[in-house]
Design an enzyme around this catalytic site. Sequence first.
Site, PDB file in Angstrom:
ATOM      1  N   ASP A 148      32.023 -31.801   5.929  1.00  0.00           N
ATOM      2  CA  ASP A 148      30.786 -32.286   5.326  1.00  0.00           C
ATOM      3  C   ASP A 148      30.397 -33.575   6.037  1.00  0.00           C
ATOM      4  O   ASP A 148      31.072 -34.008   6.976  1.00  0.00           O
ATOM      5  CB  ASP A 148      30.935 -32.496   3.813  1.00  0.00           C
ATOM      6  CG  ASP A 148      29.644 -32.147   3.075  1.00  0.00           C
ATOM      7  OD1 ASP A 148      28.639 -32.857   3.287  1.00  0.00           O
ATOM      8  OD2 ASP A 148      29.630 -31.172   2.315  1.00  0.00           O
ATOM      9  N   HIS A 211      24.982 -30.777   6.451  1.00  0.00           N
ATOM     10  CA  HIS A 211      26.261 -31.363   6.037  1.00  0.00           C
ATOM     11  C   HIS A 211      27.187 -31.595   7.229  1.00  0.00           C
ATOM     12  O   HIS A 211      28.383 -31.317   7.158  1.00  0.00           O
ATOM     13  CB  HIS A 211      26.931 -30.460   4.999  1.00  0.00           C
ATOM     14  CG  HIS A 211      26.179 -30.368   3.704  1.00  0.00           C
ATOM     15  ND1 HIS A 211      26.274 -31.333   2.724  1.00  0.00           N
ATOM     16  CD2 HIS A 211      25.301 -29.450   3.242  1.00  0.00           C
ATOM     17  CE1 HIS A 211      25.494 -30.999   1.702  1.00  0.00           C
ATOM     18  NE2 HIS A 211      24.888 -29.870   1.998  1.00  0.00           N
ATOM     19  N   GLU A 275      21.073 -26.922   1.520  1.00  0.00           N
ATOM     20  CA  GLU A 275      20.595 -28.300   1.626  1.00  0.00           C
ATOM     21  C   GLU A 275      20.421 -28.734   3.084  1.00  0.00           C
ATOM     22  O   GLU A 275      21.066 -29.669   3.554  1.00  0.00           O
ATOM     23  CB  GLU A 275      21.551 -29.250   0.896  1.00  0.00           C
ATOM     24  CG  GLU A 275      21.662 -28.953  -0.590  1.00  0.00           C
ATOM     25  CD  GLU A 275      22.647 -29.850  -1.304  1.00  0.00           C
ATOM     26  OE1 GLU A 275      22.425 -30.115  -2.503  1.00  0.00           O
ATOM     27  OE2 GLU A 275      23.639 -30.280  -0.671  1.00  0.00           O
TER      28      GLU A 275
END
Length: 482
Positions: A148, A211, A275
Amino acid sequence: IIMKLYYVLLLLAFPLSAQINVVPQPNDVHYYKGSCKVDTPITYVKDPAIANPEGYQLVIQPRKITVKYSAEAGKYYATQTLRQLIFQAKKEHKESLPCLVITDAPRFAYRALMVDPARHYWKIEDLKKYIDVMSQYKFNYLHLHLNDDQGWRIEIKKYPKLTEIGAKRTNFEGSKRNNEGFYTQEEMKDLVRYALERNVQLIPEFDVPGHNDAAVAAYPFLSCNDTIIGVRTTAGVSKNLLCVSKKEVFTFIDDIISELSEVFPCKYFHIGGDEAPLDKWLENPQVQQLKKELQITNNQQLMSEFFKRVNESLAKNGKQPLIWMELEVPTYPQNSVMYLWRMHTTPQVLERAKKDNFKVICSPGEYAYFDYPQAKDDLPNVGWMPTLTLQQVYKFNPAFSLTSQEEKQYILGVEATLWGESVKDLFRAFYMTYPRALALSEVGWTQMQQRSWKSFTDRLEGQLSYLLHQGVNYRPPVELAN
């Protein structure tokens, strides 16, 4: 007929919740007259007539305990059920078990928990302890979120800077704790073996294209603009995506998938997908040129193109993609398994599953996000997070409004996610996982008609004692005492 009537009367005389303190709830239990000493030897019998490889039959007779199974998974789960029964008997100072027959198999083939050592590194010994506990409640997959913005946690031999740089950070949200560390491939291979002995498969997650601040910090060429950054030290969503227009990015992805495929034998491979703000892609001239070449009119088609390219690497390595479903992405690889994760998107995701004919892993925030607090005063409580109570988890029906046939066709299973921003160690992880994972284990294993909140709470005290006996730091469900 007389024997069947006898069993019915016996069941009426001995309610299930009063007789068997097992989680998850077995799907079929019949009681017989008599009892069996707890130290009676166990006879294991392989029975090919048991269709489900995780299914089993546990037969407790006055002087004999027999486990029937068709595969090692069923044998393991029967043993876990028996261990719970024996623990409960000893806890109640009993020398014997009730005579019974349990015929059991799971509702869903996929029953998982996810942990996040990317945000806060876990020691291998802690992962093993977590596997020990989850496996006895018949979870069969552990999903590892290995990269991440805040950390890269797995050795990649072709790209050593991923761990030399990406596995370290100066702080996180002001904390100096657990800020660096990674797993060697040999360590992870050992963990894979350890988990398989407990019928748990490990699924790696290489989250792309978003990420990835930790990866970009190590190798700036991965971004569209060769961005020079450090490993992220705050929570939130970064715009530094792996660049969709660079061939060397897909070479990098292919190399990583190839190395990790040698470490993780599981057929599933998670590639993230959530995301991912497109801002930096869209402002890049090379990406604009790619759009023209591909005749892309919807910017989200860039994401579809990205996953198409990643899936080529997965297919070459015999892997099937798992992806966090984003509804705005127009297409995904046809062999993908999609995650239902965003809160309140269930109807849309299930309609999309029917339309595009893919299977779904149900992990919606309103039922399965175990980093959410369990009560309003359950610190740390990030302001935006809703409360997820034990009872709310138990209410979860992964099939939602689907028919039984549609359930079989579209729902692969369930998973709870334990995101790591505020989960700094195993002590906190167990606190956030249990007893909610006991409820989820029943959600994934037990048929709806066999489930009962009252029965579950009646059995809960015994299971909390079982966890305490193993040194598990669960959260006492104090609200149930009201």
